[in-house]
Design an enzyme around this catalytic site. Structure first.
Site, PDB file in Angstrom:
ATOM      1  N   GLN A 206      -0.819   5.787  -7.841  1.00  0.00           N
ATOM      2  CA  GLN A 206      -0.654   4.375  -8.188  1.00  0.00           C
ATOM      3  C   GLN A 206      -1.019   4.129  -9.648  1.00  0.00           C
ATOM      4  O   GLN A 206      -0.832   3.036 -10.155  1.00  0.00           O
ATOM      5  CB  GLN A 206      -1.565   3.499  -7.306  1.00  0.00           C
ATOM      6  CG  GLN A 206      -1.106   3.364  -5.870  1.00  0.00           C
ATOM      7  CD  GLN A 206      -2.116   2.593  -5.029  1.00  0.00           C
ATOM      8  OE1 GLN A 206      -2.694   3.162  -4.126  1.00  0.00           O
ATOM      9  NE2 GLN A 206      -2.332   1.307  -5.307  1.00  0.00           N
ATOM     10  N   PHE A 237      -1.664   1.914  -0.651  1.00  0.00           N
ATOM     11  CA  PHE A 237      -2.671   1.015  -0.073  1.00  0.00           C
ATOM     12  C   PHE A 237      -4.014   1.097  -0.796  1.00  0.00           C
ATOM     13  O   PHE A 237      -5.055   0.813  -0.203  1.00  0.00           O
ATOM     14  CB  PHE A 237      -2.846   1.286   1.429  1.00  0.00           C
ATOM     15  CG  PHE A 237      -1.563   1.215   2.212  1.00  0.00           C
ATOM     16  CD1 PHE A 237      -0.866   0.021   2.311  1.00  0.00           C
ATOM     17  CD2 PHE A 237      -1.033   2.345   2.809  1.00  0.00           C
ATOM     18  CE1 PHE A 237       0.336  -0.050   3.005  1.00  0.00           C
ATOM     19  CE2 PHE A 237       0.165   2.284   3.507  1.00  0.00           C
ATOM     20  CZ  PHE A 237       0.853   1.088   3.602  1.00  0.00           C
ATOM     21  N   GLU A 241      -5.063   5.104  -5.937  1.00  0.00           N
ATOM     22  CA  GLU A 241      -5.394   4.474  -7.209  1.00  0.00           C
ATOM     23  C   GLU A 241      -6.247   5.419  -8.053  1.00  0.00           C
ATOM     24  O   GLU A 241      -6.064   5.545  -9.253  1.00  0.00           O
ATOM     25  CB  GLU A 241      -6.155   3.164  -6.926  1.00  0.00           C
ATOM     26  CG  GLU A 241      -6.153   2.230  -8.104  1.00  0.00           C
ATOM     27  CD  GLU A 241      -6.746   0.872  -7.781  1.00  0.00           C
ATOM     28  OE1 GLU A 241      -6.578   0.403  -6.642  1.00  0.00           O
ATOM     29  OE2 GLU A 241      -7.378   0.280  -8.668  1.00  0.00           O
ATOM     30  N   ARG A 319     -15.737  -7.231  -6.294  1.00  0.00           N
ATOM     31  CA  ARG A 319     -14.765  -8.099  -5.630  1.00  0.00           C
ATOM     32  C   ARG A 319     -15.315  -8.613  -4.298  1.00  0.00           C
ATOM     33  O   ARG A 319     -15.067  -9.749  -3.908  1.00  0.00           O
ATOM     34  CB  ARG A 319     -13.413  -7.401  -5.452  1.00  0.00           C
ATOM     35  CG  ARG A 319     -12.311  -8.306  -4.954  1.00  0.00           C
ATOM     36  CD  ARG A 319     -10.925  -7.689  -5.053  1.00  0.00           C
ATOM     37  NE  ARG A 319     -10.319  -7.856  -6.370  1.00  0.00           N
ATOM     38  CZ  ARG A 319      -9.533  -8.881  -6.721  1.00  0.00           C
ATOM     39  NH1 ARG A 319      -9.243  -9.830  -5.858  1.00  0.00           N
ATOM     40  NH2 ARG A 319      -9.038  -8.967  -7.927  1.00  0.00           N
ATOM     41  N   ARG A 351      -6.413  -1.911   0.119  1.00  0.00           N
ATOM     42  CA  ARG A 351      -5.817  -3.261   0.202  1.00  0.00           C
ATOM     43  C   ARG A 351      -6.875  -4.365   0.360  1.00  0.00           C
ATOM     44  O   ARG A 351      -7.484  -4.512   1.413  1.00  0.00           O
ATOM     45  CB  ARG A 351      -4.843  -3.304   1.369  1.00  0.00           C
ATOM     46  CG  ARG A 351      -3.721  -4.313   1.212  1.00  0.00           C
ATOM     47  CD  ARG A 351      -2.690  -4.068   2.267  1.00  0.00           C
ATOM     48  NE  ARG A 351      -1.457  -4.790   1.989  1.00  0.00           N
ATOM     49  CZ  ARG A 351      -0.324  -4.601   2.661  1.00  0.00           C
ATOM     50  NH1 ARG A 351      -0.281  -3.712   3.629  1.00  0.00           N
ATOM     51  NH2 ARG A 351       0.756  -5.285   2.353  1.00  0.00           N
ATOM     52  N   ALA A 519      -4.474  -4.447  -7.283  1.00  0.00           N
ATOM     53  CA  ALA A 519      -4.944  -5.822  -7.374  1.00  0.00           C
ATOM     54  C   ALA A 519      -3.791  -6.806  -7.135  1.00  0.00           C
ATOM     55  O   ALA A 519      -3.843  -7.950  -7.593  1.00  0.00           O
ATOM     56  CB  ALA A 519      -5.620  -6.087  -8.720  1.00  0.00           C
ATOM     57  N   GLU A 728      -1.966  -7.838  -1.289  1.00  0.00           N
ATOM     58  CA  GLU A 728      -3.185  -7.679  -0.521  1.00  0.00           C
ATOM     59  C   GLU A 728      -3.569  -8.870   0.362  1.00  0.00           C
ATOM     60  O   GLU A 728      -4.018  -8.687   1.495  1.00  0.00           O
ATOM     61  CB  GLU A 728      -4.361  -7.373  -1.470  1.00  0.00           C
ATOM     62  CG  GLU A 728      -4.225  -6.078  -2.218  1.00  0.00           C
ATOM     63  CD  GLU A 728      -5.201  -6.014  -3.387  1.00  0.00           C
ATOM     64  OE1 GLU A 728      -4.971  -6.732  -4.386  1.00  0.00           O
ATOM     65  OE2 GLU A 728      -6.188  -5.279  -3.286  1.00  0.00           O
TER      66      GLU A 728
HETATM   67  N1  MTE Z   1       2.880  -2.340   0.748  1.00  0.00           N
HETATM   68  C1  MTE Z   1       3.392  -1.145   1.115  1.00  0.00           C
HETATM   69  N2  MTE Z   1       4.514  -1.115   1.841  1.00  0.00           N
HETATM   70  N3  MTE Z   1       2.769   0.026   0.786  1.00  0.00           N
HETATM   71  C2  MTE Z   1       1.603   0.031   0.065  1.00  0.00           C
HETATM   72  O1  MTE Z   1       1.064   1.097  -0.239  1.00  0.00           O
HETATM   73  N4  MTE Z   1      -0.138  -1.330  -1.053  1.00  0.00           N
HETATM   74  C3  MTE Z   1      -0.814  -2.620  -1.094  1.00  0.00           C
HETATM   75  C4  MTE Z   1       0.198  -3.741  -1.283  1.00  0.00           C
HETATM   76  N5  MTE Z   1       1.286  -3.604  -0.354  1.00  0.00           N
HETATM   77  C5  MTE Z   1       1.034  -1.223  -0.331  1.00  0.00           C
HETATM   78  C6  MTE Z   1       1.746  -2.396   0.031  1.00  0.00           C
HETATM   79  C7  MTE Z   1      -1.809  -2.724  -2.140  1.00  0.00           C
HETATM   80  S1  MTE Z   1      -3.352  -2.095  -1.864  1.00  0.00           S
HETATM   81  C8  MTE Z   1      -1.563  -3.368  -3.319  1.00  0.00           C
HETATM   82  S2  MTE Z   1      -2.761  -3.577  -4.476  1.00  0.00           S
HETATM   83  C9  MTE Z   1      -0.243  -3.874  -3.646  1.00  0.00           C
HETATM   84  O2  MTE Z   1       0.708  -3.646  -2.602  1.00  0.00           O
HETATM   85  C10 MTE Z   1       0.239  -3.203  -4.926  1.00  0.00           C
HETATM   86  O3  MTE Z   1       1.503  -3.556  -5.299  1.00  0.00           O
HETATM   87  P1  MTE Z   1       1.836  -4.918  -6.067  1.00  0.00           P
HETATM   88  O4  MTE Z   1       0.813  -5.118  -7.129  1.00  0.00           O
HETATM   89  O5  MTE Z   1       3.182  -4.652  -6.615  1.00  0.00           O
HETATM   90  O6  MTE Z   1       1.809  -5.992  -5.034  1.00  0.00           O
HETATM   91 MO1  MOS Z   2      -4.639  -2.179  -4.024  1.00  0.00          MO
HETATM   92  S1  MOS Z   2      -6.389  -1.812  -3.015  1.00  0.00           S
HETATM   93  O1  MOS Z   2      -5.500  -2.971  -5.338  1.00  0.00           O
HETATM   94  O2  MOS Z   2      -4.260  -0.645  -4.637  1.00  0.00           O
END
Ligand code: MTE
Ligand code: MOS
Length: 814
Positions: A206, A237, A241, A319, A351, A519, A728
């Site tokens: 990530q 998820f 990271e 957080r 997440r 985030a 999230e």
């Molecule tokens: N959705 C899917 N399908 N797969 C993922 O790994 N990660 C989550 C969320 N939704 C995730 C997901 C997490 S922890 C975050 S921080 C955000 O997606 C990251 O992506 P964004 O910043 O583009 O929303």
């Molecule tokens: Mo999402 S826990 O900030 O990758």
């Protein structure tokens, strides 16, 4: 409306398009990092040597026997590291350790012609260790005073005075579990080196820029000598990271030493035993309410279980502290945080990043205290919601609290909450052995990285001579639909159909110095950067078109693939024609875009400031039915309303809300991480290290009725095209399910029973909770009711029965 948030009339953003890779996903043609192995020649495979001790010193490491295994090419050890032997950014994570810090810690890696050869080689490596005392549970660590990192406090007002002045004061404790990411794609890296020594790592990460930095420092190279690419991830998820870095570094080290591509992919058991998870927490609290149940003061200490190294534990804790208020106004607050150091995997982002843990504490407090205050939980929660003019305990004004109220009302209405509450009560009156619960809970979640510097994004957009567009940006795709949104943003800004725009994989040599896609801010940061790049190009093309159309550049419009003047009667020139003209006039058709979120400031020592650009809001109502004989339950219905601003991509957003909610339900009700806490030889072992022992939510846990609504009229002034982040926050809508289970369990006891529910609220935990409710003094115990079944404890025994240690909480009036 700001220039950033203003949306043109015929925008491509806001249209309901499928995920950009949906067809590839469902036909199995989407490429993930490990799929590249079959397209790469002469690949070597890496296998770890994991040591089965919770804590031990490595006395000797004999690699000779491994080298005699056919097909083994090399064993990588600390002696091979030309740069820094460390996998993290805190310099507390030796990549090849001489001290085993958790059960399954990898001390060296074997490279083989096949994975099987590498595996047999790893089994042949001889490791002599001296076992050392270990701390496995958070309680062990607290007792031993084993902490790591800073111990911040968020404070406002005078907590002692607030508690003194409160009409009701309660105190309690709560320990709750973490969560395994269980992304479908396990960690993977594929590294190669070119003729000039340039290292190229394809990684399921990530945070490509940080993977690049760690690879560079392990290899003793500059960042410019390392390129990291992420095609896409099969879920991250938060688990990808920070955790991919060391694995990418091992592959890169192998590639530089052998000159051959090296593939490192963890199998499921390795992934689960070696990589970090969501932090479990312990909380101790005192809370004060006035006569009407309004929160007056909260004094709490949150201790997270950080595992063996810091990783992201400090920002996760920050957080958590910034979300302990969830959606509620609390005048006097003092929340201390600390990070336990235990001999477990290094817990990491997941997440919500600590937000869910902080919020779970206050939701637990309210769920337990409502009956003691003589209020139903929905009333207690609603009464305490933020209203206009309030600030969070860390000093940030809570903007748009009316959205919270609107979402609350929308759920009350769409879920038919009042009527169904009455139905649930009637059902419970008539049903001695099966009870239902219906609960409603809010979400308020801050969007932006607490660390202000991370709130920047970059993009690189090319328009080719034929008018086709290629977008690069700093964000990674993990299934969340970021790339889909970025395509829509580019098409909107350039005024071309979606089909004209293509997206290239995320690479550090296209967009440098990127932040983690985390985030939930991926679309905010990269979307604004993509928009910025496209605006630069559009501005240049407007000059060209203005000349061609005989109008002022400010009067040129780009829409639907044509370029025209502002007048109704204007001539229309195809986009491709304008691009061609621009090329011949030697106008640059490529631009680097950039964005920094304005208005953020955060003092991490004082834990005060305005770290978030805005808050995301949501409300959920959930109804469950619980069986009094077993604690087994079903989720009958959930109604969710979530604030995504003016959605960039409604199908994607609804998918994120559904997925986040179900993942939250998994964390709170099913997924039960257990470590061996005994003093036996398996001490410290993760005993739930596969899908057979770690229960994940699946189709069958999705409620029979799941209604998802987007909050209407919710354009966000401060973000790209009026949208809001989504990734999230919906996870925390799942609190409604946990609270419904609590209420159903309470229904087995007399009115006013306060139920103490373990987390995860597995059927077993729900059973013990309802069993205690049933045995609460004054409880109406029906003869022949489940409580007196022969295999069950005697209901005449003391009200509090021994049950799993993790659910031993104390709730007392003080
Ligand atoms: N959705 C899917 N399908 N797969 C993922 O790994 N990660 C989550 C969320 N939704 C995730 C997901 C997490 S922890 C975050 S921080 C955000 O997606 C990251 O992506 P964004 O910043 O583009 O929303
Ligand atoms: Mo999402 S826990 O900030 O990758």
């Amino acid at each position: 409306m700001s220039a950033l948030s203003e949306r043109p009339a015929d925008a491509v953003v806001g249209t309901a398009v499928p995920h950009e890779s949906a067809v590839l996903h469902v036909t199995g043609t989407a490429l993930y990092t490990d799929d590249l192995v079959h397209r790469t020649k002469d690949v070597l495979h890496a296998h770890p040597v994991q040591v089965p001790h919770a804590h031990a010193r490595v006395r000797d490491l004999r690699t000779g026997p491994a080298l005699r295994v056919p097909g083994v090419v090399r064993v990588l050890t600390a002696a091979d590291v030309p740069g820094v032997n460390d996998a993290g950014v805190k310099h507390d994570e030796p990549l090849f350790p001489d001290e085993v810090m958790f059960h399954g810690h990898a001390v060296c890696w074997v490279l083989g012609e096949t994975l099987e050869a590498a595996r047999l080689g790893a089994a042949a490596v001889e490791v002599d260790v001296e076992p050392l005392p270990s701390l496995v549970s958070i309680r062990d660590a607290v007792e031993a005073g084993s902490f790591q990192g800073g111990q911040p406090t968020v404070r406002r007002g005078d907590v002692e005075a607030g508690l003194d002045a409160s009409a009701h004061v309660f105190s309690g404790e709560f320990e709750f579990s973490g969560q395994e990411h269980f992304y479908l794609e396990t960690h993977c890296a594929l590294a190669s080196v070119d003729e000039s020594g340039q290292v190229f790592v394809q990684s399921s990460t990530q945070h490509p820029s940080e993977t690049q930095e760690i690879v560079a420092h392990v290899l003793g190279l500059s960042n410019s000598e390392v390129t990291v690419q992420c095609l896409r991830m099969g879920g991250g998820f938060g688990g990808k990271e920070m955790q991919p870095h060391g694995l990418a570094a091992v592959a890169a080290l192998g590639a530089t030493l052998t000159g051959r591509p090296v593939r490192l992919r963890l199998d499921r058991t390795q992934d689960m035993t070696m990589t970090g998870k969501r932090h479990g927490f312990h909380a101790r609290w005192r809370v004060g309410f006035d006569e009407d149940g309004r929160l007056q003061a909260l004094d709490a200490t949150l201790t997270s279980d950080g595992g063996w190294s810091l990783d992201l534990s400090e920002p996760v804790l920050a957080r958590a502290l910034c979300h302990v208020d969830n959606a509620y106004w609390i005048p006097h607050v003092r929340v201390n945080g600390r990070i336990a150091r235990t001999h477990k995997t290094s817990q990491t982002a997941f997440r919500g990043f600590g937000g869910p843990q902080g919020m779970l504490v206050i939701e637990d407090v309210l769920g337990r205290c409502a009956p003691l205050l003589g209020l139903d939980a929905a009333t207690l929660r609603q009464r305490n919601l933020y209203t206009a003019g309030r600030t969070t305990p860390y000093g940030q004004p809570v903007r748009h609290p009316e959205r919270l109220a609107r979402a609350w009302q929308q759920v009350l209405d769409s879920a038919d909450f009042a009527a169904r509450s009455a139905q649930v009560a009637a059902f419970n009156d008539a049903s001695p052995h099966t009870k239902r619960g219906l609960a409603i809970t809010p979400v308020k979640f801050g969007i932006s990285f607490n660390l202000t510097a991370f709130n920047q994004g970059g993009a690189l957009v090319h328009v080719y001579k034929d008018g086709s567009v290629l977008v690069n940006h700093g964000g990674t795709e993990m299934g969340q639909g970021l790339h889909t949104k970025m395509l829509q943003v580019a098409a909107t800004t350039l005024g071309v159909p979606l089909g004209r725009v293509r997206l290239a994989p995320t690479r550090t040599d296209k967009v440098p110095n990127t932040s983690a896609t985390a985030a939930s801010s991926g679309a905010d940061l990269n979307g604004a950067a993509v928009k910025n790049a496209c605006e630069q190009i559009r501005g240049r093309l407007a000059q060209v078109a203005a000349e061609r159309l005989g109008v002022a550049p400010a009067d040129v419009r780009f829409t639907g693939g044509v370029v025209r003047g502002i007048a109704f009667a204007s001539e229309q020139v195809p986009w491709e024609e304008v691009v061609r003209l621009a090329y011949f006039q030697r106008v640059q058709l490529s631009a680097a875009g950039f964005y920094r979120t304005e208005g953020l400031h955060w003092d991490s020592a004082a834990m005060q400031g305005e770290p978030f650009k805005y808050f995301s809001y949501g409300v959920a109502a959930a109804e469950v039915e619980v069986d009094g004989f077993t604690g087994a339950y079903t989720l009958r219905r959930a109604d969710l309303v979530h604030d995504v601003g003016d959605s960039l991509s409604p199908l994607v957003d609804i998918g994120q809300i559904e997925g986040g909610f179900v993942q939250g339900v998994g964390w709170l009700t099913l997924e039960d991480l257990r470590w061996d806490e005994s003093d036996g030889p398996g001490r410290g072992r993760l005993t739930t290290a596969s899908a057979s022992t770690y229960k994940l939510p699946s189709f069958s846990e999705v409620p029979e009725v799941l209604n998802v609504g987007l909050l209407a009229d919710a354009a966000e002034e401060g973000a790209v095209y009026g949208s809001k982040a989504v990734g999230e926050p919906p996870l925390m809508l799942a609190f409604s399910v946990r609270e419904a289970l609590r209420q159903a369990a309470a229904a087995f006891g007399p009115p006013g029973t306060s139920v103490d529910l373990a987390s995860p609220a597995t059927p077993e935990a729900v059973f013990w909770a309802l069993e205690r409710a049933r045995c609460t003094e004054g409880a109406h115990v029906d003869e022949g009711a489940p409580g007196v079944r022969p295999d069950q404890p005697d209901p005449g025994a003391p009200a509090v029965r021994p049950y799993s240690e993790q659910v031993q909480h104390v709730l007392s009036r003080t």
